[in-house]
Design an enzyme around this catalytic site. Structure first.
Site, mmCIF file in Angstrom:
data_model
loop_
_atom_site.group_PDB
_atom_site.id
_atom_site.type_symbol
_atom_site.label_atom_id
_atom_site.label_comp_id
_atom_site.label_asym_id
_atom_site.label_seq_id
_atom_site.Cartn_x
_atom_site.Cartn_y
_atom_site.Cartn_z
ATOM 1 N N GLU A 53 21.158 14.147 1.353
ATOM 2 C CA GLU A 53 20.621 14.093 -0.013
ATOM 3 C C GLU A 53 21.473 13.179 -0.901
ATOM 4 O O GLU A 53 20.939 12.412 -1.700
ATOM 5 C CB GLU A 53 20.542 15.517 -0.581
ATOM 6 C CG GLU A 53 20.094 15.629 -2.034
ATOM 7 C CD GLU A 53 18.707 15.063 -2.322
ATOM 8 O OE1 GLU A 53 17.959 14.741 -1.395
ATOM 9 O OE2 GLU A 53 18.380 14.915 -3.527
ATOM 10 N N GLU A 65 18.329 5.362 -3.568
ATOM 11 C CA GLU A 65 17.098 5.179 -4.345
ATOM 12 C C GLU A 65 17.353 4.731 -5.772
ATOM 13 O O GLU A 65 16.529 4.025 -6.342
ATOM 14 C CB GLU A 65 16.158 6.385 -4.263
ATOM 15 C CG GLU A 65 16.597 7.631 -4.948
ATOM 16 C CD GLU A 65 15.600 8.764 -4.797
ATOM 17 O OE1 GLU A 65 14.408 8.521 -4.567
ATOM 18 O OE2 GLU A 65 16.031 9.930 -4.905
ATOM 19 N N CYS A 82 0.277 6.202 -8.844
ATOM 20 C CA CYS A 82 -0.655 5.791 -9.881
ATOM 21 C C CYS A 82 -0.919 6.960 -10.821
ATOM 22 O O CYS A 82 -1.015 8.109 -10.407
ATOM 23 C CB CYS A 82 -1.990 5.293 -9.340
ATOM 24 S SG CYS A 82 -1.842 3.835 -8.328
ATOM 25 N N ASN A 110 -6.535 6.483 -8.395
ATOM 26 C CA ASN A 110 -5.290 6.835 -7.692
ATOM 27 C C ASN A 110 -5.692 7.239 -6.271
ATOM 28 O O ASN A 110 -6.613 8.032 -6.100
ATOM 29 C CB ASN A 110 -4.627 8.001 -8.446
ATOM 30 C CG ASN A 110 -3.558 8.727 -7.643
ATOM 31 O OD1 ASN A 110 -3.354 9.915 -7.829
ATOM 32 N ND2 ASN A 110 -2.866 8.039 -6.764
ATOM 33 N N GLY A 111 -5.009 6.660 -5.262
ATOM 34 C CA GLY A 111 -5.335 7.030 -3.878
ATOM 35 C C GLY A 111 -5.777 5.820 -3.082
ATOM 36 O O GLY A 111 -5.471 4.682 -3.450
ATOM 37 N N HIS A 131 29.483 8.231 17.879
ATOM 38 C CA HIS A 131 28.489 7.740 18.832
ATOM 39 C C HIS A 131 27.748 6.508 18.310
ATOM 40 O O HIS A 131 26.701 6.148 18.853
ATOM 41 C CB HIS A 131 27.502 8.861 19.177
ATOM 42 C CG HIS A 131 28.163 10.043 19.815
ATOM 43 N ND1 HIS A 131 28.642 10.020 21.101
ATOM 44 C CD2 HIS A 131 28.476 11.265 19.322
ATOM 45 C CE1 HIS A 131 29.205 11.191 21.381
ATOM 46 N NE2 HIS A 131 29.119 11.963 20.318
ATOM 47 N N LYS A 162 20.066 9.873 -2.811
ATOM 48 C CA LYS A 162 20.197 9.651 -4.262
ATOM 49 C C LYS A 162 20.798 8.275 -4.534
ATOM 50 O O LYS A 162 20.313 7.542 -5.380
ATOM 51 C CB LYS A 162 21.089 10.717 -4.913
ATOM 52 C CG LYS A 162 20.496 12.072 -5.080
ATOM 53 C CD LYS A 162 19.413 12.193 -6.127
ATOM 54 C CE LYS A 162 18.050 11.974 -5.525
ATOM 55 N NZ LYS A 162 17.375 13.027 -4.895
ATOM 56 N N TRP A 187 0.917 2.074 -8.886
ATOM 57 C CA TRP A 187 1.847 1.906 -7.771
ATOM 58 C C TRP A 187 1.019 1.220 -6.691
ATOM 59 O O TRP A 187 0.088 1.817 -6.140
ATOM 60 C CB TRP A 187 2.369 3.264 -7.297
ATOM 61 C CG TRP A 187 3.443 3.165 -6.270
ATOM 62 C CD1 TRP A 187 4.776 3.009 -6.491
ATOM 63 C CD2 TRP A 187 3.288 3.210 -4.841
ATOM 64 N NE1 TRP A 187 5.459 2.959 -5.303
ATOM 65 C CE2 TRP A 187 4.570 3.081 -4.274
ATOM 66 C CE3 TRP A 187 2.192 3.350 -3.987
ATOM 67 C CZ2 TRP A 187 4.792 3.086 -2.898
ATOM 68 C CZ3 TRP A 187 2.408 3.358 -2.613
ATOM 69 C CH2 TRP A 187 3.700 3.226 -2.088
ATOM 70 N N ARG A 220 4.801 7.936 -12.069
ATOM 71 C CA ARG A 220 3.899 7.895 -10.915
ATOM 72 C C ARG A 220 3.707 6.483 -10.370
ATOM 73 O O ARG A 220 3.055 6.294 -9.344
ATOM 74 C CB ARG A 220 2.535 8.483 -11.295
ATOM 75 C CG ARG A 220 2.611 9.913 -11.781
ATOM 76 C CD ARG A 220 1.235 10.433 -12.121
ATOM 77 N NE ARG A 220 0.402 10.467 -10.943
ATOM 78 C CZ ARG A 220 0.321 11.475 -10.101
ATOM 79 N NH1 ARG A 220 1.024 12.562 -10.313
ATOM 80 N NH2 ARG A 220 -0.466 11.422 -9.044
ATOM 81 N N LYS A 275 6.906 9.022 -8.217
ATOM 82 C CA LYS A 275 7.336 10.429 -8.162
ATOM 83 C C LYS A 275 6.463 11.247 -7.231
ATOM 84 O O LYS A 275 6.954 12.105 -6.514
ATOM 85 C CB LYS A 275 7.297 11.010 -9.579
ATOM 86 C CG LYS A 275 7.755 12.445 -9.685
ATOM 87 C CD LYS A 275 9.210 12.507 -10.004
ATOM 88 C CE LYS A 275 9.739 13.929 -10.020
ATOM 89 N NZ LYS A 275 11.112 13.960 -9.482
HETATM 90 O O1 M6R Z 1 6.841 16.274 -4.441
HETATM 91 P P1 M6R Z 1 7.644 16.288 -3.179
HETATM 92 O O2 M6R Z 1 8.802 17.222 -3.229
HETATM 93 O O3 M6R Z 1 6.813 16.527 -1.949
HETATM 94 O O4 M6R Z 1 8.232 14.825 -3.052
HETATM 95 C C1 M6R Z 1 8.865 14.444 -1.871
HETATM 96 C C2 M6R Z 1 9.548 13.102 -2.005
HETATM 97 O O5 M6R Z 1 8.631 12.110 -2.350
HETATM 98 C C3 M6R Z 1 10.662 13.126 -3.055
HETATM 99 O O6 M6R Z 1 11.580 14.147 -2.798
HETATM 100 C C4 M6R Z 1 11.380 11.785 -3.078
HETATM 101 O O7 M6R Z 1 12.076 11.581 -1.890
HETATM 102 C C5 M6R Z 1 12.304 11.670 -4.286
HETATM 103 N N1 M6R Z 1 12.272 10.335 -4.771
HETATM 104 C C6 M6R Z 1 13.715 12.038 -3.963
HETATM 105 O O8 M6R Z 1 14.571 11.854 -5.024
#
Ligand code: M6R
Length: 607
Positions: free
Chosen positions: A480, A487, A2, A100-101, A503, A484, A73, A27, A602
């Site tokens: 990673e 997501e 948010c 937010n929260g 396994h 990517k 969000w 956000r 984010k």
């Molecule tokens: O701000 P942060 O690095 O703590 O965020 C962690 C994750 O929310 C963030 O890396 C998320 O997984 C991204 N969408 C990855 O691309």
């Protein structure tokens, strides 16, 4: 999660608020809304992105010079207009809230306030704040917010406007970000600085358990018990251009290409006359030599950076290291002590699980080092040491340049600790530092080979499953790369330690499966080759990330993405680049919004 924006000043604020919302849309983008105070509270809310809200409010001028806006969000309550913010208290009350929260005691408050005659219109936890403020209001908005704030459990940042109080916004913060922008005869409030960066670079941070009152001529800060607090005005270095796409089709693409600069900036900060210094690391050489253990804690992409860090710290500084997911670690009963260095990594500096893990670590007596990209963020106030990555503003929800900047910082840290502990000779440390310094050029030349991912994307963009494999320091990059792709393209991915594939995950393979393998040169290369053979034997299609000069891999893989040769430990920062580009190429072929993938936000400020 948010985004909140508020404005109070002398200018009509409709456009300022909408622009601010667009800057905060990373956000959350389930719904958006705006409240303009002008003798009454004009509220418009829409499900969907800010663009939908913009269409709804139209281009006509609105005279209001006080207002609030929000991009959501969803946590409590579905994605429907009634749950979009700003949320009003009872009809005609004049109280409007953006939040937010999470308000943890919202259900009890709802019962109590409903019994007292308040009429609810949404399923949100936020509405409890609105009705509480209404209940506590007797002409003084500051007093009402203060009283309401004291009844709230949970973590939140919220801002309140009242129809009868134009020229004032009152906000409170506990655990979620909130920052004030200081203009000339005008004030902004927001979840993050980019919301008002085009208007002012002067900021005042709001700390936990504080209430802030913004009026045209400035902001006043109060502690939770109402004591006035002085708060300095700081100037941020970020440039508003960073919040624009600058000709790139998306923020993510721009940020992928900004990686050479992000790495160069992160290194540049730490080199004084060629010598590595880590100002901000508040550990004496004696304390460094006394370290018995390192624990990396983080979430998402930052967790993957921590996984790489584990190999680096073990290899170069010979310190037993482990890496864990913050949301898991915090609910264990971790065995750590004052000789443990906990390295918490978060791009945003606001991820609630990482913050909670840091608190736990400090309570156990560990020294907590924060690694973040955001100055003044919450984690910088809850640590013993802080080191900043200098990646600049990252707006794409999928992390790219902040990840490679995190890796760069961890290289510098491992070099420094290895030097202090004598596990790296001066000569070796110098060689490695020279290699780290060459990373911006190596990253640039790796990115320039990006067209090699295009035929792979053409071939596999419609597949619904990808497997990623890696060993040793290549494993975090497999993880990673898989994150990517999933997501931003919504393709199911699995990432596995290559040796572990037999396994279980090998059962997933058939002659349609693309398998991305990190097969860079190093002491596990031959083992990775054996795993590639196992994949080939099942008819799956190998896409290898390999070191240039390795011609043999062409016989094993259907596609090879070559990287420049460098020290094995530095390969992750290069190996991730074609995987970012591949994910991007596939997502765009699938017609998806890579900057705002569905369901994501984010900054994750809820548990
Ligand atoms: O701000 P942060 O690095 O703590 O965020 C962690 C994750 O929310 C963030 O890396 C998320 O997984 C991204 N969408 C990855 O691309």
């Amino acid at each position: 999660m948010c985004g909140i924006v508020g404005y109070v000043g002398g200018r009509p604020c409709k456009e300022l608020l909408l622009t601010g919302l667009e800057r905060l849309e990373y956000r959350g983008y389930d719904s958006a809304g705006i409240c303009l105070i002008n003798g009454r509270a004009d509220i418009t809310r829409r499900v969907g992105k800010v663009a939908v809200l913009r269409d709804a409010v139209g281009t006509s001028a609105h005279p209001a010079t006080t207002g609030l806006a929000h991009t959501r969000w969803a946590t409590h309550g579905g994605v429907i207009e009634a749950n979009a913010h700003p949320i009003e208290a009872c009809e005609g009350s004049g109280v409007t809230v953006v939040h937010n929260g999470i308000i943890e005691n919202y259900a009890a408050l709802r019962r109590e306030l409903s019994e007292a005659g308040h009429v609810y219109h949404s399923d949100t936890d936020t509405e409890a704040i609105a009705h509480l403020v209404e209940e506590c209001y007797s002409g003084d908005l500051v007093e009402a917010v203060h009283k309401a704030y004291q009844r709230l459990d949970g973590h939140f940042a919220f801002a309140v406007a009242h129809r009868d109080s134009p020229g004032v916004l009152v906000a409170a913060r506990r655990g979620c970000p909130l920052v004030v922008g200081v203009g000339e005869g005008e004030m902004f409030m927001a979840s993050a600085i980019p919301a008002f960066l085009a208007e002012t670079r002067k900021v005042q941070h709001v700390f936990d358990d504080e209430i802030v009152v913004a009026r045209t001529d400035g902001a006043t800060f109060l502690s939770g018990d109402g004591t006035p607090i002085e708060r300095e005005v700081q100037e941020v270095e970020w440039d508003d251009d960073a919040a624009e796409k600058q000709g790139y089709e998306t923020f993510m693409l721009k940020e992928i290409w900004e990686q050479p600069d992000a790495i160069a900036q992160t290194i540049g900060e730490r080199l004084y006359h060629g010598q590595l210094q880590l100002d901000g690391l508040n550990l004496s050489d004696e304390q460094v030599r006394g370290l018995s253990r390192i624990v990396f804690l983080a979430c998402g992409t930052s967790y993957h950076a921590g996984l790489v860090g584990r190999y680096l710290l073990e290899e170069w500084a010979r310190i037993p290291s482990e890496s864990d997911i913050a949301s898991e670690w915090r609910y264990r009963r971790p065995v750590i002590d004052r000789n443990t260095l906990v390295i918490a990594i978060a791009q945003s500096g606001e991820t609630i699980d990482t913050l909670a893990a840091m608190k736990e670590a400090r309570a156990c007596g560990a020294h907590v080092l924060a690694v973040t990209n955001v100055m003044g963020s919450q984690m910088t106030r809850e640590c013993d040491s802080v080191l900043y990555t200098r990646a600049g503003l990252e707006i794409g929800v999928a992390a790219s340049k902040t990840f490679t900047a995190q890796l760069t910082l961890l290289y510098l840290l491992a070099l420094r600790l290895g030097t202090i502990r004598g596990t790296l000779t001066g000569e070796r440390a110098e060689t490695l530092l020279a290699q780290v310094r060459s990373l911006p050029d190596l990253v640039r030349s790796t990115l320039e080979r990006g067209e090699l991912v295009e035929p792979i994307a053409d071939r596999f963009a419609r597949n619904e499953f990808f497997l990623y494999l890696g060993r040793n320091i290549g494993l975090p990059i497999a993880l990673e790369g898989a994150l990517k792709l999933k997501e931003i393209s919504y393709i199911a991915t699995d990432a596995y330690a290559a040796g572990e594939m037999k396994h279980g995950p090998i059962a997933l393979l058939d002659d349609s499966t693309p398998v991305v393998v990190i097969a860079t040169d190093g002491h596990v290369y031959e083992k990775v080759v054996s795993n590639i053979e196992e994949v080939r034997a099942r008819g799956a299609h190998v896409i290898a990330v390999a070191t240039e000069g390795n011609e043999g891999i062409r016989d094993l893989a259907e596609h090879v993405l070559y990287l420049p040769r460098t020290e094995p430990e530095l390969q992750p920062v290069l190996a991730v680049l074609p995987l970012q580009q591949l994910a991007y190429a596939i997502a765009t072929r699938r017609g998806l919004d890579v900057d705002k993938p569905r369901n994501l936000a984010k900054t994750v400020t809820v548990e």
